[in-house]
Design a protein around this motif. Structure first.
Motif, short mmCIF file in Angstrom:
data_model
loop_
_atom_site.label_atom_id
_atom_site.label_comp_id
_atom_site.label_asym_id
_atom_site.label_seq_id
_atom_site.Cartn_x
_atom_site.Cartn_y
_atom_site.Cartn_z
N GLU A 292 -3.54 34.03 -59.66
CA GLU A 292 -2.54 33.03 -60.04
C GLU A 292 -1.25 33.66 -60.53
OE1 GLU A 292 -0.76 29.33 -60.78
OE2 GLU A 292 -2.52 29.89 -59.59
N ILE A 293 -1.35 34.82 -61.16
CA ILE A 293 -0.17 35.49 -61.70
C ILE A 293 0.83 35.85 -60.59
CG2 ILE A 293 -1.01 37.88 -61.58
CD1 ILE A 293 0.12 38.31 -64.38
N VAL A 294 0.32 35.98 -59.35
CA VAL A 294 1.18 36.26 -58.21
C VAL A 294 1.62 34.97 -57.53
CG1 VAL A 294 1.29 37.29 -55.90
CG2 VAL A 294 0.25 38.56 -57.78
N THR A 295 0.68 34.09 -57.22
CA THR A 295 1.00 32.88 -56.47
C THR A 295 2.01 32.00 -57.19
OG1 THR A 295 -0.94 31.76 -57.41
CG2 THR A 295 -1.21 32.85 -55.27
N GLU A 296 1.93 31.92 -58.52
CA GLU A 296 2.88 31.08 -59.24
C GLU A 296 4.30 31.66 -59.16
OE1 GLU A 296 1.73 30.84 -63.29
OE2 GLU A 296 1.92 32.99 -63.70
N ARG A 297 4.42 32.95 -58.97
CA ARG A 297 5.74 33.59 -58.87
C ARG A 297 6.32 33.51 -57.47
NH1 ARG A 297 3.56 35.37 -63.27
NH2 ARG A 297 4.91 36.11 -64.98
N LEU A 298 5.52 33.08 -56.51
CA LEU A 298 6.01 32.91 -55.15
C LEU A 298 6.58 31.51 -54.94
CD1 LEU A 298 3.17 34.68 -53.12
CD2 LEU A 298 5.32 35.65 -53.95
#
Length: 318
Positions: A292-298
């Motif tokens: 989630e820490i990556v997907t939310e930043r995309l």
């Protein structure tokens, strides 16, 4: 391991081979060049294909589109002859040839791509479930050209492009991440690809042939359009033949090579479409593997804090 030591080691492994260190602010002297490994080019992020699974779906395409098609043709022929037991055997053989590899390849997740996040100015890479990252500002990469000598092939030049990244939560743990295969590429080609990435991160999402910001996506679309899907080769070759016909006035325009390529593309068209469908299914299944820490930043409305900033808040040495 500090960054300079890591870069020195990666360059040293190539010996005296030509190598150049690259960064986010220094031009390479080359024009932006896409090397057929871009998976997605969006306003928020640029993702690059990794690993050997870029041909995922090939087995399904060959078995489903060719073998099963041959079984179908033979089955129809036997039906016309009234040999219905032969038709049954063709179905027994043909259906599994299509379904089994399709299910296996479509359900198996693809390796996650390397992602360059334009919003947060950082890069992400998944290494067997371990998240690695690096901020764009201060990024360090190396391009190196080397030769492979073969008995029959002689000397063949290749060039690699690798980026230094650190594991999330363990900044002392660093690796070099390869941006695509080095096979068949030159040092200037890899530098051109780095310019493509630089232009996207610094001036993007759209830019012109000089890497300068552009409101139009024409140059980027033209670059990406050069990477034809296998199924698009049929229409591309038909266009080539049509252009030859118009240029010659319709007389003696069709060569043996033209006919061979047209027929082969027609035969393999179903296989190519199946392969592309399987690849897209596998890619969709892979997307939920990012934390989630990556997907939310995309997302366009996601947080813009960098992962390195989160590490610093936790008091980690970086």
């Amino acid at each position: 391991m500090v960054l300079k030591e890591a870069m020195q080691k990666i360059i040293a492994k190539y010996g005296n081979a030509p190598a150049e260190t690259l960064n986010e602010h220094t031009p390479t002297g080359q024009k932006p060049l896409e090397l057929f490994i871009t998976d997605e080019h969006t306003e928020n992020y640029l993702s690059l294909k990794t690993g050997p699974d870029q041909n995922r779906g090939l087995l399904s395409g060959l078995l489903g589109g060719v073998s099963a098609l041959i079984a179908l043709i033979i089955g129809v022929w036997m039906a016309l002859l009234g040999k219905w037991d032969g038709v049954a055997w063709m179905l027994i053989l043909g259906i599994p040839l299509f379904i089994v590899p399709f299910v296996i390849e479509a359900r198996r997740a693809l390796p996650l791509p390397v992602i360059f996040n334009r919003r947060t100015k950082e890069v992400y890479f998944d290494n067997d479930g371990e998240l690695y990252h690096t901020p764009w500002r201060g990024i360090e990469a190396v391009a190196c050209e080397f030769e492979i000598v073969g008995i029959y092939s002689g000397n063949i030049r290749h060039a690699s492009l690798e980026v230094l990244m650190k594991r999330l939560g363990e900044p002392e743990n660093s690796i070099m991440v390869s941006l695509g295969t080095p096979a068949g590429k030159s040092l200037n080609m890899q530098k051109g690809f780095w310019e493509y990435i630089r232009s996207y991160m610094n001036n993007g999402p759209w830019f012109d042939h000089n890497g300068e910001h552009s409101e139009s996506d024409e140059f980027v679309k033209n670059q990406l359009a050069l990477n034809l899907k296998q199924s698009e080769n049929l229409s591309a070759w038909r266009k080539i033949i049509q252009n030859k016909k118009e240029a010659s006035g319709g007389k003696n325009f069709l060569t043996g090579t033209d006919a061979l390529m047209l027929i082969s593309n027609i035969i393999f068209y179903p296989s190519n479409k199946i392969q592309e469908f399987v690849y897209e299914r596998a890619k969709r299944r892979s997307r939920n593997r990012w934390p989630e820490i990556v997907t939310e930043r995309l997302r366009s409305d996601g947080p813009t804090t960098r992962l390195i900033d989160l590490e610093r808040k936790r008091g980690l040495s970086v």
